[in-house]
Design an enzyme around this catalytic site. Structure first.
Site, PDB file in Angstrom:
ATOM      1  N   SER A 423       0.817  -1.218   0.000  1.00 42.52           N
ATOM      2  CA  SER A 423       0.000   0.000   0.000  1.00 42.52           C
ATOM      3  C   SER A 423       0.841   1.252   0.000  1.00 42.52           C
ATOM      4  CB  SER A 423      -0.993   0.019   1.162  1.00 42.52           C
ATOM      5  OG  SER A 423      -0.449  -0.486   2.319  1.00 42.52           O
ATOM      6  N   HIS A 444      -4.105  -3.970  -5.221  1.00 44.24           N
ATOM      7  CA  HIS A 444      -4.191  -3.397  -3.877  1.00 44.24           C
ATOM      8  C   HIS A 444      -5.605  -3.523  -3.320  1.00 44.24           C
ATOM      9  CE1 HIS A 444      -4.083   0.255  -1.054  1.00 44.24           C
ATOM     10  NE2 HIS A 444      -3.462  -0.739  -0.471  1.00 44.24           N
ATOM     11  N   GLU A 456      -7.568  -1.579  -6.209  1.00 42.94           N
ATOM     12  CA  GLU A 456      -6.777  -0.752  -7.127  1.00 42.94           C
ATOM     13  C   GLU A 456      -5.804  -1.648  -7.895  1.00 42.94           C
ATOM     14  OE1 GLU A 456      -6.523   3.589  -4.935  1.00 42.94           O
ATOM     15  OE2 GLU A 456      -5.298   1.982  -4.127  1.00 42.94           O
ATOM     16  N   ASN A 494      -5.770   5.835  -0.622  1.00 39.27           N
ATOM     17  CA  ASN A 494      -5.053   6.285   0.568  1.00 39.27           C
ATOM     18  C   ASN A 494      -4.600   7.734   0.433  1.00 39.27           C
ATOM     19  OD1 ASN A 494      -5.461   3.953   1.933  1.00 39.27           O
ATOM     20  ND2 ASN A 494      -3.471   3.056   1.446  1.00 39.27           N
TER      21      ASN A 494
HETATM   22  P1  NAI Z   1       0.543  -8.663   8.469  1.00 44.06           P
HETATM   23  O1  NAI Z   1       1.658  -8.258   9.339  1.00 44.06           O
HETATM   24  O2  NAI Z   1      -0.775  -8.936   9.080  1.00 44.06           O
HETATM   25  O3  NAI Z   1       0.956 -10.000   7.678  1.00 44.06           O
HETATM   26  C1  NAI Z   1       2.172 -10.165   7.018  1.00 44.06           C
HETATM   27  C2  NAI Z   1       2.472 -11.657   6.974  1.00 44.06           C
HETATM   28  O4  NAI Z   1       3.548 -11.887   6.091  1.00 44.06           O
HETATM   29  C3  NAI Z   1       2.892 -12.232   8.324  1.00 44.06           C
HETATM   30  O5  NAI Z   1       2.058 -13.320   8.652  1.00 44.06           O
HETATM   31  C4  NAI Z   1       4.317 -12.684   8.093  1.00 44.06           C
HETATM   32  O6  NAI Z   1       4.675 -13.867   8.809  1.00 44.06           O
HETATM   33  C5  NAI Z   1       4.340 -12.924   6.607  1.00 44.06           C
HETATM   34  N1  NAI Z   1       5.655 -12.826   6.003  1.00 44.06           N
HETATM   35  C6  NAI Z   1       6.583 -11.864   6.168  1.00 44.06           C
HETATM   36  N2  NAI Z   1       7.655 -12.125   5.404  1.00 44.06           N
HETATM   37  C7  NAI Z   1       7.401 -13.265   4.736  1.00 44.06           C
HETATM   38  C8  NAI Z   1       8.120 -14.037   3.783  1.00 44.06           C
HETATM   39  N3  NAI Z   1       9.313 -13.670   3.363  1.00 44.06           N
HETATM   40  N4  NAI Z   1       7.535 -15.153   3.319  1.00 44.06           N
HETATM   41  C9  NAI Z   1       6.328 -15.544   3.730  1.00 44.06           C
HETATM   42  N5  NAI Z   1       5.597 -14.846   4.620  1.00 44.06           N
HETATM   43  C10 NAI Z   1       6.137 -13.721   5.116  1.00 44.06           C
HETATM   44  O7  NAI Z   1       0.463  -7.592   7.324  1.00 44.06           O
HETATM   45  P2  NAI Z   1      -0.813  -7.062   6.495  1.00 44.06           P
HETATM   46  O8  NAI Z   1      -1.469  -5.982   7.235  1.00 44.06           O
HETATM   47  O9  NAI Z   1      -1.582  -8.239   6.034  1.00 44.06           O
HETATM   48  O10 NAI Z   1      -0.103  -6.386   5.241  1.00 44.06           O
HETATM   49  C11 NAI Z   1       0.474  -7.139   4.207  1.00 44.06           C
HETATM   50  C12 NAI Z   1       0.667  -6.277   2.994  1.00 44.06           C
HETATM   51  O11 NAI Z   1      -0.602  -5.762   2.599  1.00 44.06           O
HETATM   52  C13 NAI Z   1       1.549  -5.056   3.192  1.00 44.06           C
HETATM   53  O12 NAI Z   1       2.267  -4.835   2.005  1.00 44.06           O
HETATM   54  C14 NAI Z   1       0.567  -3.921   3.437  1.00 44.06           C
HETATM   55  O13 NAI Z   1       1.058  -2.673   3.041  1.00 44.06           O
HETATM   56  C15 NAI Z   1      -0.547  -4.338   2.522  1.00 44.06           C
HETATM   57  N6  NAI Z   1      -1.880  -3.810   2.870  1.00 44.06           N
HETATM   58  C16 NAI Z   1      -2.304  -3.782   4.163  1.00 44.06           C
HETATM   59  C17 NAI Z   1      -3.562  -3.286   4.480  1.00 44.06           C
HETATM   60  C18 NAI Z   1      -4.077  -3.290   5.878  1.00 44.06           C
HETATM   61  O14 NAI Z   1      -5.092  -2.613   6.158  1.00 44.06           O
HETATM   62  N7  NAI Z   1      -3.464  -4.016   6.789  1.00 44.06           N
HETATM   63  C19 NAI Z   1      -4.471  -2.771   3.416  1.00 44.06           C
HETATM   64  C20 NAI Z   1      -3.955  -2.924   2.083  1.00 44.06           C
HETATM   65  C21 NAI Z   1      -2.674  -3.394   1.848  1.00 44.06           C
END
Ligand code: NAI
Length: 657
Positions: A423, A444, A456, A494
């Site tokens: 994001s 996204h 998006e 955003n």
């Molecule tokens: P989160 O922290 O809940 O989950 C991330 C997950 O990725 C964790 O379970 C972690 O163990 C795993 N992970 C990290 N490195 C890894 C790897 N090398 N291989 C496999 N798994 C791995 O994060 P969230 O909030 O789900 O965000 C994820 C992505 O989505 C980010 O890029 C964020 O910017 C984007 N995003 C988040 C939103 C939100 O509201 N939380 C909305 C839209 C996009």
């Protein structure tokens, strides 16, 4: 069965066939269209078909769709957008009202066999029949969504629905516009039977020729849909007022009044009454909501299928808040998904959430179980080699994402679509780790994935147009609305939301209570106040996005202090509000200081205009669509850019545009 083709050769959209026993089938298969929509021509032909049935009455008449896609999607919304006068609107209403009155009065038994979507004028046609059968499939949805477009179900829906299902269930459907599935339709009495597809034709033949008296309401329900209507209407009015103030949304009030005082007949409402079609068609809300509907269709159009791209298998990496829910959503829409994370323990909660989603959406244990079988925990990442679409949703860290994509590119099929859910990072930066940076696209999603209709589709300067098209087609295949955006900070949604949340949090710094701020924007028509929204999104995320997009001297202070204390909002139980059982604990709101709404809107409107000017989205219409479907921005306004045009006196419009 021995069919005899009818001589009605002058019809192009309808077919009338008669079986030897005299049962006739009226099959709607609109010419040169994938969906059945009740255009002026289709309705005129229905009139001719009824003429023919008057001349040579069938033993029974069954309505059915000739389309694989569904029964009838409703009236032709395009025609509504061209109505300029009340008289034109009344003509359009009369056209449907009269023909359905004739159908309802037919001396032979009639039946609508409903498979797939049955909406608006389609539902009204079904209601005018003596019997209805719904085919028990997930795609079967029956509803009267007119209220969402700022109009009313004017072809008999306000009269007949309550006669079939009672006032309470009818008003629920009429006033929310929500559709229901085949089983629910059976349980409330909207249809007489709910049958599997393989027996549907026979079930229709049997029921229509059964001589069974049409369903009637029990006496209490008859009272509530008769002399006691006023009581039900008063109750419903209070409920509607809580969700949709009359000054913003006149249509639900018009529906209530037409049902309660004019026997559901919109043509009986005097033209100068606020419940009249004339008033609705002249209201800016109706114009705006009809426009939002066509914008939604435009977004759908971005997701046209791409030749030779028929994805079946999605691999999602990162099973956190987003990745887990994206995986579940793809499974729910028919895909097989392998879900990867660092350990199986990190994947397990996502699978548990998915099971809950399937149980809720499918309402059938067996179907939910089979669906869950398509979600495969894959801690080793073996799915990368086979997947058609690979979506990365790991931590928001550039180096980690680059390393991951470099590895994915080596192992993935050469034609697999590579996507990031980032994001706040530059897609082009992530793509630098790839041998073929043109393969990477942004898909996204918004949080919560299951509720937010927009996605998006981000193209960087390196992204190949084909990859962006495939991404949009994929987004459509999982029933989301794709919005093409440029790889600019915050993309569209955003970038527009952050300055608005920022201003709201600055108001808190100045001593205005969160409750007061939220109440002001709820009164404007937002689905949720900005402070509650920040708490819901997560204050850590709101802070990070704000730091990326807002100048340092404009950033709010209290949010940083809350995050430092690990008060992250809803997810930690404490943010600007205390949260209990998923609800913000709010005190009563004080009256808003003068100009608060406009102050909060100003940065949002400005940011939307800047996104249009800098080409983040193609045009102002798409900015409106994106902000409405991505944030829930008050739909009656028609979106921020439209609001600026309709309110040229707004502070932002005069000073900064
Ligand atoms: P989160 O922290 O809940 O989950 C991330 C997950 O990725 C964790 O379970 C972690 O163990 C795993 N992970 C990290 N490195 C890894 C790897 N090398 N291989 C496999 N798994 C791995 O994060 P969230 O909030 O789900 O965000 C994820 C992505 O989505 C980010 O890029 C964020 O910017 C984007 N995003 C988040 C939103 C939100 O509201 N939380 C909305 C839209 C996009």
């Amino acid at each position: 069965m021995n069919n005899v083709m009818n001589t009605l050769t002058n019809l192009v959209h309808w077919q009338l066939t008669r079986e030897n026993d005299g049962t006739a089938w009226a099959i709607l298969d609109r010419q040169n269209a994938s969906t059945n929509v009740l255009t002026a021509e289709v309705m005129a032909e229905l009139g001719l078909l009824l003429d023919e049935c008057e001349r040579q009455p069938p033993k029974a008449l069954i309505f059915k769709s000739g389309k694989a896609a569904g029964f009838i999607a409703g009236a032709d919304i395009e025609e509504f957008t061209h109505l300029d006068t009340g008289a034109q609107a009344r003509d359009l209403v009369r056209r449907g009202w009269d023909v359905y009155q004739r159908l309802a009065a037919a001396p032979y038994p009639t039946l609508a066999l409903i498979r797939g979507h049955c909406l608006g004028g389609g539902t009204e046609l079904a209601l005018a029949c003596r019997y209805r059968i719904a085919v028990d499939e997930a795609q079967t949805r029956i509803g009267l969504p007119e209220v969402m477009l700022g109009i009313v179900p004017a072809w008999g829906g306000m009269l007949r629905l309550a006669q079939k299902v009672g006032a309470g269930a009818a008003l629920d459907m009429l006033l929310t516009g929500k559709s229901i599935d085949a089983r629910r339709a059976k349980s409330i009495g909207l249809v007489d039977a709910c049958v599997p597809p393989r027996v549907m034709d026979n079930a229709a033949r049997t029921l229509v020729n059964s001589g069974r008296p049409p369903r009637t309401l029990p006496w209490l329900q008859r009272l509530l849909n008769g002399p006691l209507k006023w009581l039900v209407a008063a109750q419903a009015r209070k409920q509607v007022a809580r969700r949709a103030p009359q000054k913003h949304y006149p249509a639900p009030y018009a529906i209530l009044d037409t049902w309660a005082h004019y026997a559901g007949n919109p043509l009986a409402v005097p033209a100068d009454n606020p419940a009249a079609i004339d008033a609705l068609i002249a209201s800016p809300t109706t114009k705006n909501l009809l426009r939002v509907f066509s914008l939604q269709e435009r977004l759908k159009g971005f997701g046209k299928t791409v030749p030779d791209f028929n994805p079946q298998h999605v691999h999602v990496i990162g099973a956190g808040v987003m990745g887990g829910d994206i995986a579940a959503w793809c499974v729910l829409h028919g895909f097989t998904v392998t879900l990867q994370d660092q350990t199986i323990e990190r994947i397990a909660p996502a699978i548990a959430r998915a099971a809950q989603l399937f149980a809720k959406k499918l309402r059938d244990n067996k179907a939910a179980h089979f669906t869950l079988d398509r979600l495969i925990a894959d801690p080793q990442g073996n799915g990368v080699r086979r997947a058609d679409v690979i979506i990365e949703a790991i931590f928001e860290n550039l180096q980690a994402k680059q390393d991951l994509f470099a590895d994915i590119e080596r192992r993935a099929r050469p034609d697999a679509l590579l996507a990031s859910n980032t994001s706040s990072l530059h897609l082009a930066e992530i793509a630098r780790a790839l041998q073929q940076p043109e393969r990477l696209v942004g898909i996204h999603f918004f949080n919560p994935v299951a509720q937010m209709p927009l996605v998006e589709v981000v193209a960087s300067s390196a992204t190949a147009p084909l990859a962006a098209q495939q991404a949009a087609a994929f987004v459509r295949a999982i029933d989301k609305l794709p919005l093409p955006v440029k790889d600019a900070p915050g993309f569209l949604v955003n970038a527009v939301l952050a300055p608005y949340l920022n201003e709201a949090m600055r108001c808190v710094d100045e001593g205005i209570a969160p409750e007061t701020i939220d109440a002001a924007m709820l009164a404007f028509g937002m689905p949720m106040g900005p402070i509650e929204l920040a708490d819901t999104v997560g204050l850590d995320i709101a802070l990070a996005v704000g730091r990326q997009l807002i100048a340092a001297d404009q950033q709010p202070k209290k949010v940083a202090a809350l995050v430092a204390e690990k008060h992250l909002g809803k997810k930690s139980g404490q943010g600007f509000y205390l949260w209990r059982e998923g609800r913000a604990q709010k005190a009563a709101a004080a009256p808003a200081p003068a100009g608060l709404q406009q102050r909060l809107l100003k940065p949002l409107l400005k940011a939307a205009a800047e996104c249009v000017a800098s080409g983040v989205v193609q045009d102002a219409d798409l900015a409106d669509a994106g902000v409405i479907f991505g944030t829930g921005f008050a739909p009656y306004t028609g979106g921020p850019m439209n609001y600026r045009i309709q309110h040229p006196d707004h502070e932002y419009s005069s000073k900064t545009s």
